[in-house]
Design a protein around this motif. Structure first.
Motif, PDB file in Angstrom:
ATOM      1  N   UNK A 141      -2.889   6.626   3.608  1.00 48.36           N
ATOM      2  CA  UNK A 141      -2.156   5.612   4.366  1.00 48.36           C
ATOM      3  C   UNK A 141      -2.813   4.272   4.075  1.00 48.36           C
ATOM      4  N   UNK A 142      -2.002   3.275   3.713  1.00 49.27           N
ATOM      5  CA  UNK A 142      -2.550   1.976   3.335  1.00 49.27           C
ATOM      6  C   UNK A 142      -1.909   0.855   4.152  1.00 49.27           C
ATOM      7  N   UNK A 143      -2.702  -0.146   4.448  1.00 51.46           N
ATOM      8  CA  UNK A 143      -2.209  -1.402   4.997  1.00 51.46           C
ATOM      9  C   UNK A 143      -2.168  -2.430   3.872  1.00 51.46           C
ATOM     10  N   UNK A 144      -1.113  -3.206   3.847  1.00 51.61           N
ATOM     11  CA  UNK A 144      -0.889  -4.116   2.729  1.00 51.61           C
ATOM     12  C   UNK A 144      -0.764  -5.543   3.253  1.00 51.61           C
ATOM     13  N   UNK A 145      -1.669  -6.406   2.773  1.00 49.03           N
ATOM     14  CA  UNK A 145      -1.563  -7.826   3.082  1.00 49.03           C
ATOM     15  C   UNK A 145      -1.791  -8.576   1.780  1.00 49.03           C
ATOM     16  N   UNK A 146      -2.878  -9.324   1.680  1.00 50.42           N
ATOM     17  CA  UNK A 146      -3.188  -9.938   0.387  1.00 50.42           C
ATOM     18  C   UNK A 146      -3.698  -8.898  -0.602  1.00 50.42           C
ATOM     19  N   UNK A 147      -4.240  -7.818  -0.063  1.00 52.34           N
ATOM     20  CA  UNK A 147      -4.674  -6.704  -0.895  1.00 52.34           C
ATOM     21  C   UNK A 147      -4.472  -5.408  -0.123  1.00 52.34           C
ATOM     22  N   UNK A 148      -4.703  -4.294  -0.776  1.00 56.28           N
ATOM     23  CA  UNK A 148      -4.510  -2.974  -0.168  1.00 56.28           C
ATOM     24  C   UNK A 148      -5.784  -2.536   0.544  1.00 56.28           C
ATOM     25  N   UNK A 149      -5.615  -2.038   1.766  1.00 56.96           N
ATOM     26  CA  UNK A 149      -6.742  -1.467   2.507  1.00 56.96           C
ATOM     27  C   UNK A 149      -6.364  -0.055   2.930  1.00 56.96           C
ATOM     28  N   UNK A 150      -7.161   0.912   2.521  1.00 55.71           N
ATOM     29  CA  UNK A 150      -6.907   2.305   2.864  1.00 55.71           C
ATOM     30  C   UNK A 150      -7.433   2.589   4.262  1.00 55.71           C
ATOM     31  N   UNK A 151      -6.564   3.124   5.136  1.00 58.21           N
ATOM     32  CA  UNK A 151      -6.967   3.402   6.515  1.00 58.21           C
ATOM     33  C   UNK A 151      -7.078   4.901   6.794  1.00 58.21           C
ATOM     34  N   UNK A 152      -6.528   5.732   5.917  1.00 61.69           N
ATOM     35  CA  UNK A 152      -6.643   7.183   6.103  1.00 61.69           C
ATOM     36  C   UNK A 152      -6.470   7.890   4.764  1.00 61.69           C
ATOM     37  N   UNK A 153      -7.318   8.868   4.490  1.00 62.78           N
ATOM     38  CA  UNK A 153      -7.199   9.716   3.311  1.00 62.78           C
ATOM     39  C   UNK A 153      -7.082  11.170   3.741  1.00 62.78           C
ATOM     40  N   UNK A 154      -6.140  11.899   3.170  1.00 61.64           N
ATOM     41  CA  UNK A 154      -5.978  13.315   3.444  1.00 61.64           C
ATOM     42  C   UNK A 154      -6.001  14.052   2.109  1.00 61.64           C
ATOM     43  N   UNK A 155      -6.817  15.101   2.015  1.00 60.63           N
ATOM     44  CA  UNK A 155      -6.924  15.872   0.785  1.00 60.63           C
ATOM     45  C   UNK A 155      -5.811  16.914   0.741  1.00 60.63           C
ATOM     46  N   UNK A 156      -4.761  16.607   0.007  1.00 58.51           N
ATOM     47  CA  UNK A 156      -3.621  17.507  -0.101  1.00 58.51           C
ATOM     48  C   UNK A 156      -2.858  17.165  -1.376  1.00 58.51           C
ATOM     49  N   UNK A 157      -2.295  18.187  -2.018  1.00 62.24           N
ATOM     50  CA  UNK A 157      -1.602  17.996  -3.288  1.00 62.24           C
ATOM     51  C   UNK A 157      -0.096  17.949  -3.027  1.00 62.24           C
ATOM     52  N   UNK A 158       0.426  16.740  -2.901  1.00 64.84           N
ATOM     53  CA  UNK A 158       1.812  16.522  -2.513  1.00 64.84           C
ATOM     54  C   UNK A 158       2.717  16.491  -3.745  1.00 64.84           C
ATOM     55  N   UNK A 159       3.790  17.282  -3.699  1.00 63.43           N
ATOM     56  CA  UNK A 159       4.803  17.188  -4.743  1.00 63.43           C
ATOM     57  C   UNK A 159       5.861  16.151  -4.358  1.00 63.43           C
ATOM     58  N   UNK A 160       6.321  16.186  -3.101  1.00 61.66           N
ATOM     59  CA  UNK A 160       7.262  15.185  -2.609  1.00 61.66           C
ATOM     60  C   UNK A 160       7.092  15.060  -1.102  1.00 61.66           C
ATOM     61  N   UNK A 161       7.606  13.956  -0.538  1.00 61.92           N
ATOM     62  CA  UNK A 161       7.457  13.728   0.894  1.00 61.92           C
ATOM     63  C   UNK A 161       8.581  12.844   1.397  1.00 61.92           C
ATOM     64  N   UNK A 162       8.875  12.996   2.708  1.00 58.13           N
ATOM     65  CA  UNK A 162       9.941  12.212   3.315  1.00 58.13           C
ATOM     66  C   UNK A 162       9.641  12.013   4.789  1.00 58.13           C
ATOM     67  N   UNK A 163      10.040  10.847   5.319  1.00 59.39           N
ATOM     68  CA  UNK A 163       9.789  10.521   6.720  1.00 59.39           C
ATOM     69  C   UNK A 163      10.836  11.135   7.627  1.00 59.39           C
ATOM     70  N   UNK A 164      10.401  11.591   8.800  1.00 58.83           N
ATOM     71  CA  UNK A 164      11.321  12.041   9.835  1.00 58.83           C
ATOM     72  C   UNK A 164      11.632  10.870  10.765  1.00 58.83           C
ATOM     73  N   UNK A 165      12.550  11.081  11.688  1.00 59.38           N
ATOM     74  CA  UNK A 165      12.923  10.024  12.632  1.00 59.38           C
ATOM     75  C   UNK A 165      11.741   9.599  13.499  1.00 59.38           C
ATOM     76  N   UNK A 166      10.806  10.519  13.733  1.00 62.91           N
ATOM     77  CA  UNK A 166       9.630  10.221  14.557  1.00 62.91           C
ATOM     78  C   UNK A 166       8.478   9.629  13.749  1.00 62.91           C
ATOM     79  N   UNK A 167       8.719   9.330  12.467  1.00 59.61           N
ATOM     80  CA  UNK A 167       7.726   8.762  11.553  1.00 59.61           C
ATOM     81  C   UNK A 167       6.620   9.743  11.178  1.00 59.61           C
ATOM     82  N   UNK A 168       6.826  11.037  11.464  1.00 66.89           N
ATOM     83  CA  UNK A 168       5.989  12.058  10.859  1.00 66.89           C
ATOM     84  C   UNK A 168       6.533  12.326   9.456  1.00 66.89           C
TER      85      UNK A 168
END
Length: 368
Positions: free
Chosen positions: A122-149
């Protein structure tokens, strides 16, 4: 083209095919991608004429034979087609060698993943990228739900997993065993559209192959399945990416080889509304269409990235080409992933120019 030039070109292509087969036999994604890049950059040059003021359009007609095959007819380029523009607003440098998947929460927050590095950030983006959370997982694809999960298809798993974004917890959400989930998309109506294939499947289909797109409710109950068209022909080889549009159609990137693919657009009754296999100015001859991601805009335009050609194909909701733009001059190199944020900006995640360097770019693009 002269007979000698055709013969020389054929010999070169045979050599390139052998190079690619050797890379493929290594079973290493980095070697395959590197081989594709080297091969595509050293192929024989084919001169293209400037875009004409009319394009070929596939028009089905009423008699049975033509309904199966259709016909090519000339169609004038509309004013809408000539007014499409793409301009890079800002570019950022990540700590990844490529941004495999990309999901924006707004114009300041996003999730990005890297398949090889087994990381989801998970990254915050302003003048540059700041990483706020890292999760060790091998993602093939992903999509947001209505609840932002987030719903995830993970490497080697027969489950679709749910990532609760507040806690970082990942748990199984629904199973498609014995099949493997590939492309995944949550629609605005809170339905899940999932591409699947059998475990260990290849591009060479057999009677035992299972390649389809399945529609689920958020309760995990299957609503519909799309595997064959009305003529009993297979719809998909490998459905790697999926989205939907304002008409509730299903848009799928269907890979047919490691270096080629097409867009397939279905309505909910299994009818193929249109397909797209690239633009003749960019993808003719041996320059194959290599789509990696697909998004749709609020007015129904479709944007597809062409990884090897480094181009964006912008289509109307009916599949007409609005523009096809090579983005290398704007320093968008090897675009992997796309998303559109809450402000209507296009985000593009790329691969590093040197695949071993962890400096892949993330671009914001104004689409007008």
């Amino acid at each position: 083209m002269s007979e000698k030039k055709i013969k020389d070109t054929k010999n070169i292509l045979n050599d390139k095919e052998l190079e690619f087969k050797r890379a493929k036999e290594s079973n290493r994604a980095d070697k395959i991608i590197k081989a594709i890049k080297e091969i595509s950059s050293n192929l024989p040059n084919i001169d293209f004429h400037q875009l004409p003021q009319e394009v070929s359009d596939f028009i089905p007609v009423d008699i049975i034979v033509s309904e199966l095959f259709g016909s090519l007819q000339s169609k004038s380029i509309t004013k809408e087609q000539s007014n499409i523009d793409l301009q890079v607003i800002k570019s950022y440098t990540t700590k990844l060698n490529y941004v495999h998947r990309l999901l924006t929460l707004n114009n300041k927050v996003a999730w990005i993943s890297n398949f090889e590095m087994t990381t989801l950030s998970k990254i915050n983006i302003d003048d540059k990228i700041r990483t706020v959370k890292n999760i060790s997982v091998q993602v093939y694809d992903m999509s947001l739900t209505a609840s932002k999960d987030m719903l995830l298809s993970l490497s080697g798993s027969t489950d679709v997993s749910l990532l609760t974004t507040k806690t970082g917890e990942i748990k199984p959400f629904l199973s498609v065993s014995p099949l493997i989930p590939l492309g995944i998309h949550v629609t605005k109506h809170n339905e899940i559209i999932l591409g699947v294939m059998e475990e260990g499947g290849t591009y060479n289909l057999t009677d035992k192959s299972c390649r389809k797109v399945i529609l689920f409710g958020m309760d995990g109950i299957q609503k519909q399945s799309y595997e064959y068209d009305k003529h009993k022909q297979r719809l998909f080889t490998v459905p790697i990416r999926i989205t939907s549009n304002v008409s509730n159609d299903i848009l799928v990137i269907n890979r047919t080889s490691d270096y080629d693919g097409r867009v397939v657009v279905l309505d909910r009754e299994r009818h193929v509304k249109w397909t797209y296999q690239g633009h003749p100015q960019v993808n003719s001859g041996n320059k194959l269409f290599n789509p990696q991601d697909i998004v749709t805009t609020s007015v129904g335009h479709v944007i597809v990235n062409d990884f090897i050609r480094q181009a964006f194909h912008v289509l109307s909701g009916e599949g007409n080409v609005l523009t096809c733009k090579v983005m290398e001059d704007m320093e968008i190199i090897y675009p992997w992933s796309l998303d559109i944020d809450t402000e209507g900006q296009l985000w593009v995640g790329c691969e590093s120019e040197d695949a071993k360097s962890c400096d892949a770019k993330l671009h914001t693009v104004k689409f007008s």
